[in-house]
Design a protein around this motif. Structure first.
Motif, PDB file in Angstrom:
ATOM      1  N   GLU A 334      68.660  -1.425  38.982  1.00  0.00           N
ATOM      2  CA  GLU A 334      69.932  -1.506  39.703  1.00  0.00           C
ATOM      3  C   GLU A 334      70.819  -2.582  39.065  1.00  0.00           C
ATOM      4  O   GLU A 334      72.021  -2.378  38.865  1.00  0.00           O
ATOM      5  CB  GLU A 334      69.693  -1.827  41.172  1.00  0.00           C
ATOM      6  CG  GLU A 334      68.936  -0.769  41.951  1.00  0.00           C
ATOM      7  CD  GLU A 334      69.803   0.403  42.364  1.00  0.00           C
ATOM      8  OE1 GLU A 334      70.980   0.443  41.967  1.00  0.00           O
ATOM      9  OE2 GLU A 334      69.303   1.290  43.084  1.00  0.00           O
ATOM     10  N   LEU A 335      70.229  -3.734  38.748  1.00  0.00           N
ATOM     11  CA  LEU A 335      70.995  -4.814  38.121  1.00  0.00           C
ATOM     12  C   LEU A 335      71.427  -4.436  36.708  1.00  0.00           C
ATOM     13  O   LEU A 335      72.562  -4.691  36.297  1.00  0.00           O
ATOM     14  CB  LEU A 335      70.165  -6.100  38.085  1.00  0.00           C
ATOM     15  CG  LEU A 335      69.636  -6.641  39.416  1.00  0.00           C
ATOM     16  CD1 LEU A 335      68.928  -7.975  39.199  1.00  0.00           C
ATOM     17  CD2 LEU A 335      70.746  -6.799  40.430  1.00  0.00           C
ATOM     18  N   LEU A 336      70.506  -3.801  35.966  1.00  0.00           N
ATOM     19  CA  LEU A 336      70.811  -3.427  34.592  1.00  0.00           C
ATOM     20  C   LEU A 336      71.932  -2.396  34.536  1.00  0.00           C
ATOM     21  O   LEU A 336      72.776  -2.424  33.627  1.00  0.00           O
ATOM     22  CB  LEU A 336      69.557  -2.877  33.919  1.00  0.00           C
ATOM     23  CG  LEU A 336      69.638  -2.616  32.408  1.00  0.00           C
ATOM     24  CD1 LEU A 336      69.955  -3.913  31.668  1.00  0.00           C
ATOM     25  CD2 LEU A 336      68.336  -2.019  31.894  1.00  0.00           C
ATOM     26  N   ALA A 337      71.972  -1.482  35.502  1.00  0.00           N
ATOM     27  CA  ALA A 337      73.048  -0.478  35.540  1.00  0.00           C
ATOM     28  C   ALA A 337      74.404  -1.158  35.639  1.00  0.00           C
ATOM     29  O   ALA A 337      75.353  -0.802  34.919  1.00  0.00           O
ATOM     30  CB  ALA A 337      72.823   0.471  36.718  1.00  0.00           C
ATOM     31  N   ALA A 338      74.517  -2.138  36.524  1.00  0.00           N
ATOM     32  CA  ALA A 338      75.787  -2.856  36.679  1.00  0.00           C
ATOM     33  C   ALA A 338      76.139  -3.621  35.404  1.00  0.00           C
ATOM     34  O   ALA A 338      77.305  -3.656  34.976  1.00  0.00           O
ATOM     35  CB  ALA A 338      75.709  -3.807  37.863  1.00  0.00           C
ATOM     36  N   ILE A 339      75.144  -4.237  34.768  1.00  0.00           N
ATOM     37  CA  ILE A 339      75.382  -4.979  33.528  1.00  0.00           C
ATOM     38  C   ILE A 339      75.917  -4.047  32.442  1.00  0.00           C
ATOM     39  O   ILE A 339      76.908  -4.357  31.764  1.00  0.00           O
ATOM     40  CB  ILE A 339      74.084  -5.666  33.061  1.00  0.00           C
ATOM     41  CG1 ILE A 339      73.733  -6.825  34.002  1.00  0.00           C
ATOM     42  CG2 ILE A 339      74.205  -6.164  31.617  1.00  0.00           C
ATOM     43  CD1 ILE A 339      72.366  -7.425  33.763  1.00  0.00           C
ATOM     44  N   PRO A 380      64.089 -22.553  35.424  1.00  0.00           N
ATOM     45  CA  PRO A 380      63.141 -21.552  34.929  1.00  0.00           C
ATOM     46  C   PRO A 380      62.203 -21.060  36.041  1.00  0.00           C
ATOM     47  O   PRO A 380      61.563 -21.856  36.745  1.00  0.00           O
ATOM     48  CB  PRO A 380      62.362 -22.283  33.834  1.00  0.00           C
ATOM     49  CG  PRO A 380      63.304 -23.349  33.375  1.00  0.00           C
ATOM     50  CD  PRO A 380      64.054 -23.782  34.598  1.00  0.00           C
ATOM     51  N   GLY A 381      62.139 -19.741  36.213  1.00  0.00           N
ATOM     52  CA  GLY A 381      61.217 -19.139  37.165  1.00  0.00           C
ATOM     53  C   GLY A 381      61.613 -19.259  38.612  1.00  0.00           C
ATOM     54  O   GLY A 381      60.832 -18.860  39.494  1.00  0.00           O
ATOM     55  N   GLN A 386      65.691 -13.285  37.036  1.00  0.00           N
ATOM     56  CA  GLN A 386      66.637 -14.371  36.756  1.00  0.00           C
ATOM     57  C   GLN A 386      67.499 -14.081  35.527  1.00  0.00           C
ATOM     58  O   GLN A 386      68.703 -14.366  35.524  1.00  0.00           O
ATOM     59  CB  GLN A 386      65.868 -15.677  36.557  1.00  0.00           C
ATOM     60  CG  GLN A 386      66.744 -16.901  36.434  1.00  0.00           C
ATOM     61  CD  GLN A 386      65.924 -18.162  36.300  1.00  0.00           C
ATOM     62  OE1 GLN A 386      65.024 -18.228  35.477  1.00  0.00           O
ATOM     63  NE2 GLN A 386      66.209 -19.147  37.127  1.00  0.00           N
ATOM     64  N   ASP A 387      66.889 -13.468  34.494  1.00  0.00           N
ATOM     65  CA  ASP A 387      67.648 -13.192  33.276  1.00  0.00           C
ATOM     66  C   ASP A 387      68.813 -12.249  33.542  1.00  0.00           C
ATOM     67  O   ASP A 387      69.924 -12.418  33.008  1.00  0.00           O
ATOM     68  CB  ASP A 387      66.726 -12.612  32.200  1.00  0.00           C
ATOM     69  CG  ASP A 387      66.005 -11.351  32.661  1.00  0.00           C
ATOM     70  OD1 ASP A 387      65.731 -11.225  33.874  1.00  0.00           O
ATOM     71  OD2 ASP A 387      65.706 -10.485  31.816  1.00  0.00           O
ATOM     72  N   LEU A 388      68.600 -11.268  34.416  1.00  0.00           N
ATOM     73  CA  LEU A 388      69.662 -10.308  34.712  1.00  0.00           C
ATOM     74  C   LEU A 388      70.730 -10.926  35.611  1.00  0.00           C
ATOM     75  O   LEU A 388      71.927 -10.662  35.447  1.00  0.00           O
ATOM     76  CB  LEU A 388      69.080  -9.053  35.355  1.00  0.00           C
ATOM     77  CG  LEU A 388      68.041  -8.291  34.513  1.00  0.00           C
ATOM     78  CD1 LEU A 388      67.636  -7.004  35.212  1.00  0.00           C
ATOM     79  CD2 LEU A 388      68.585  -7.987  33.120  1.00  0.00           C
ATOM     80  N   TRP A 389      70.325 -11.743  36.573  1.00  0.00           N
ATOM     81  CA  TRP A 389      71.313 -12.422  37.420  1.00  0.00           C
ATOM     82  C   TRP A 389      72.208 -13.332  36.581  1.00  0.00           C
ATOM     83  O   TRP A 389      73.413 -13.452  36.838  1.00  0.00           O
ATOM     84  CB  TRP A 389      70.623 -13.224  38.520  1.00  0.00           C
ATOM     85  CG  TRP A 389      70.032 -12.404  39.630  1.00  0.00           C
ATOM     86  CD1 TRP A 389      68.716 -12.324  39.983  1.00  0.00           C
ATOM     87  CD2 TRP A 389      70.744 -11.550  40.540  1.00  0.00           C
ATOM     88  NE1 TRP A 389      68.559 -11.477  41.046  1.00  0.00           N
ATOM     89  CE2 TRP A 389      69.791 -10.990  41.417  1.00  0.00           C
ATOM     90  CE3 TRP A 389      72.079 -11.201  40.689  1.00  0.00           C
ATOM     91  CZ2 TRP A 389      70.132 -10.102  42.426  1.00  0.00           C
ATOM     92  CZ3 TRP A 389      72.430 -10.316  41.706  1.00  0.00           C
ATOM     93  CH2 TRP A 389      71.465  -9.781  42.557  1.00  0.00           C
ATOM     94  N   GLN A 391      73.050 -12.854  33.430  1.00  0.00           N
ATOM     95  CA  GLN A 391      74.001 -11.996  32.714  1.00  0.00           C
ATOM     96  C   GLN A 391      75.108 -11.513  33.646  1.00  0.00           C
ATOM     97  O   GLN A 391      76.283 -11.479  33.270  1.00  0.00           O
ATOM     98  CB  GLN A 391      73.267 -10.795  32.121  1.00  0.00           C
ATOM     99  CG  GLN A 391      72.291 -11.142  31.005  1.00  0.00           C
ATOM    100  CD  GLN A 391      71.604  -9.906  30.463  1.00  0.00           C
ATOM    101  OE1 GLN A 391      72.258  -8.978  29.972  1.00  0.00           O
ATOM    102  NE2 GLN A 391      70.282  -9.880  30.541  1.00  0.00           N
ATOM    103  N   LEU A 392      74.739 -11.146  34.868  1.00  0.00           N
ATOM    104  CA  LEU A 392      75.739 -10.683  35.828  1.00  0.00           C
ATOM    105  C   LEU A 392      76.713 -11.797  36.198  1.00  0.00           C
ATOM    106  O   LEU A 392      77.915 -11.562  36.359  1.00  0.00           O
ATOM    107  CB  LEU A 392      75.045 -10.146  37.091  1.00  0.00           C
ATOM    108  CG  LEU A 392      74.475  -8.732  36.975  1.00  0.00           C
ATOM    109  CD1 LEU A 392      73.538  -8.442  38.135  1.00  0.00           C
ATOM    110  CD2 LEU A 392      75.604  -7.710  36.922  1.00  0.00           C
ATOM    111  N   ALA A 393      76.190 -13.012  36.324  1.00  0.00           N
ATOM    112  CA  ALA A 393      77.071 -14.143  36.647  1.00  0.00           C
ATOM    113  C   ALA A 393      78.093 -14.350  35.536  1.00  0.00           C
ATOM    114  O   ALA A 393      79.291 -14.577  35.800  1.00  0.00           O
ATOM    115  CB  ALA A 393      76.241 -15.399  36.866  1.00  0.00           C
ATOM    116  N   ALA A 394      77.642 -14.257  34.281  1.00  0.00           N
ATOM    117  CA  ALA A 394      78.559 -14.443  33.153  1.00  0.00           C
ATOM    118  C   ALA A 394      79.594 -13.318  33.103  1.00  0.00           C
ATOM    119  O   ALA A 394      80.789 -13.574  32.874  1.00  0.00           O
ATOM    120  CB  ALA A 394      77.762 -14.498  31.849  1.00  0.00           C
ATOM    121  N   LEU A 395      79.162 -12.089  33.332  1.00  0.00           N
ATOM    122  CA  LEU A 395      80.099 -10.962  33.328  1.00  0.00           C
ATOM    123  C   LEU A 395      81.070 -11.047  34.504  1.00  0.00           C
ATOM    124  O   LEU A 395      82.242 -10.669  34.395  1.00  0.00           O
ATOM    125  CB  LEU A 395      79.327  -9.639  33.379  1.00  0.00           C
ATOM    126  CG  LEU A 395      78.588  -9.261  32.087  1.00  0.00           C
ATOM    127  CD1 LEU A 395      77.583  -8.147  32.349  1.00  0.00           C
ATOM    128  CD2 LEU A 395      79.589  -8.825  31.014  1.00  0.00           C
TER     129      LEU A 395
END
Length: 473
Positions: A334-339, A380-381, A386-389, A391-395
């Protein structure tokens, strides 16, 4: 090389009944049943998206009592029940919908829809057009030939000449002979008593045609079968005539009249509102000027293959994206689709992103600010995915994004298309992985099984209202 034009001929009655039984218990606030209209419209839009034909027509049957087959054999289709009242009242709305969509509708007095479809299909194929007949009626398999295929959207099955042979055991042109012997209970075609489809196919394979089977009936195995063929020879011939689709109708329609045209929004939008189809209305309402609409959805199982589907809309333009991950959870997809949708934009944009994932929408609308203030976004952790969140924050900082939740599988046109894209990407990706996997090496003869401790089951839990992470994360 110029691509051949594509024509879709839709069996209207087949589509209407499938819609009626596929969607149940739907009505307007005033009590008007709308399940068949809704299902028909949704399936039609899906067909247009999948097939993208250059020409299209929906063909309807006249009253069956008026067709030439009834004159040949009065009991023909006499076993069919009349149309249910809650479906009959919806047919005028289906015709209004087709008129507003500017889709041609055809009906020829005295002939069934199959005859109209066969005549147009053969004429178009002879002119070099690729024809797709959309129907679940097996009678239409007899017109399949190079350039004409039959698409059964219920079974998701497309039939060419080879598929007809596999289905019946005879080529398309001999399907009427087979039905002349076996009959067809759905149409009340009698055939020859004691002869089923498999036996009919075996007889035709042996003797060549219905007439040859009747001519050499004395050589057929089984006394009862021989007697039945001899006693009911004329009935078999009438049954073949009933099952044979006519392809020689003197239709006056021109293929230019079947060309796809833009919908008449002035009549379509009020009709959709009258029927309370808010989800379908979005399919014909372009985004406001300067706004990009992104619809996204993910599909996946816990730590298994996953897919995503995305649709971007800007003005009259539309683009689809989809992809596959071999190892993912449904939340990550779901997160990757938005990214992937946001990454596809060139330059900062004003965006409204729609998703049926509350995890995504609430995360970006409500929880992200708290994670940033507390440092959990970068610790971290500290967060699942976390990695996808990050990316979404930056976008989200790069674009001006409004996050909107839509109820999944509730008739929303673009949400359902994204869901289909995501599932298809997941299924195709998983098949490709299996096909590419090397053959496993055989175990040595002395190897023994090793017992592994059971893995504790992990149950889903509600989201924590404070930060949106699963309590079991």
């Amino acid at each position: 090389m110029k691509q051949a034009p594509r024509l879709c001929l839709l069996d209207g009655s087949s589509f209407i009944y499938r819609a009626y039984f596929g969607v149940r218990d739907q009505a307007t606030v005033a009590g008007l049943p709308t399940n068949a209209v809704f299902g028909f419209t949704r399936m039609l839009l899906g067909l247009l998206q999948e097939e993208n034909p250059d020409q299209l027509a929906v063909v309807f049957d006249p009253p069956r009592e008026t067709t030439f087959r009834r004159k040949i054999y009065p009991p023909y289709k006499a076993n069919r029940e009349r149309m249910p009242d809650d479906l009959a009242c919806q047919v005028p709305y289906i015709r209004r919908m087709l008129d507003s969509l500017k889709i041609a509708t055809l009906e020829e007095p005295g002939f069934e829809a199959d005859d109209v479809i066969a005549t147009l299909a053969r004429r178009a194929a002879a002119a070099g057009t690729e024809v797709t007949v959309v129907s679940s009626d097996k009678d239409l398999l007899q017109i399949v030939e190079p350039g004409i295929t039959l698409l059964d959207t219920l079974q998701q099955r497309r039939s060419g000449v080879d598929q007809v042979r596999q289905r019946f055991g005879v080529p398309p042109e001999l399907v009427p002979d087979l039905l002349g012997l076996s009959g067809d209970a759905a149409d009340n075609i009698p055939g020859v008593p004691g002869i089923g489809e498999k036996t009919a196919a075996a007889l035709i394979q042996t003797f060549g045609s219905l007439e040859d089977v009747l001519k050499w009936s004395s050589l057929v195995n089984g006394r009862k079968r021989r007697e039945s063929l001899q006693l009911h020879a004329e009935q078999a011939r009438i049954s073949r005539q009933l099952a044979t689709v006519r392809d020689d109708l003197p239709l006056s329609i021109e293929f230019a009249d079947l060309a796809r045209r833009a919908p008449d929004l002035d009549s379509l939008i009020p009709l959709l509102r009258e029927l309370e189809f808010e989800g379908l209305e979005t399919a014909f309402t372009p985004p406001p000027p300067g706004l990009v609409e992104i619809y996204s959805d993910g599909s996946g199982r816990e730590n298994g293959p996953g897919g995503y589907g995305v649709i971007l809309r800007y003005g009259e333009f539309e683009k689809e994206l989809s992809g596959f991950e071999p190892q993912a959870t449904s939340q990550r997809m779901e997160l990757l689709a938005a990214i992937r949708g946001l990454e596809a934009l060139k330059g900062p944009r004003r965006v409204r992103l729609f998703s049926d994932s509350q995890y995504l929408v609430r995360g970006m609308s409500e929880w992200l600010g708290g994670w940033q203030r507390s440092g959990r976004l970068v610790e971290p952790g500290a967060l699942a995915n976390q990695d996808l969140w990050q990316q979404l924050a930056a976008l989200g900082d790069f674009h001006q994004v409004t996050w909107s939740w839509v109820r999944g599988h509730a008739g929303h046109h673009f949400n359902e298309r994204c869901d289909k894209l995501a599932k298809r990407a997941s299924e195709e990706g998983a098949r490709d992985l299996v096909a590419a996997a090397p053959e496993p090496s055989p175990l040595p003869a002395f190897a023994t099984a090793v017992e592994l401790p059971p893995v504790p089951a992990r149950e889903q839990s509600d989201f924590d209202e404070e930060d949106g992470q699963l309590r079991l994360c």
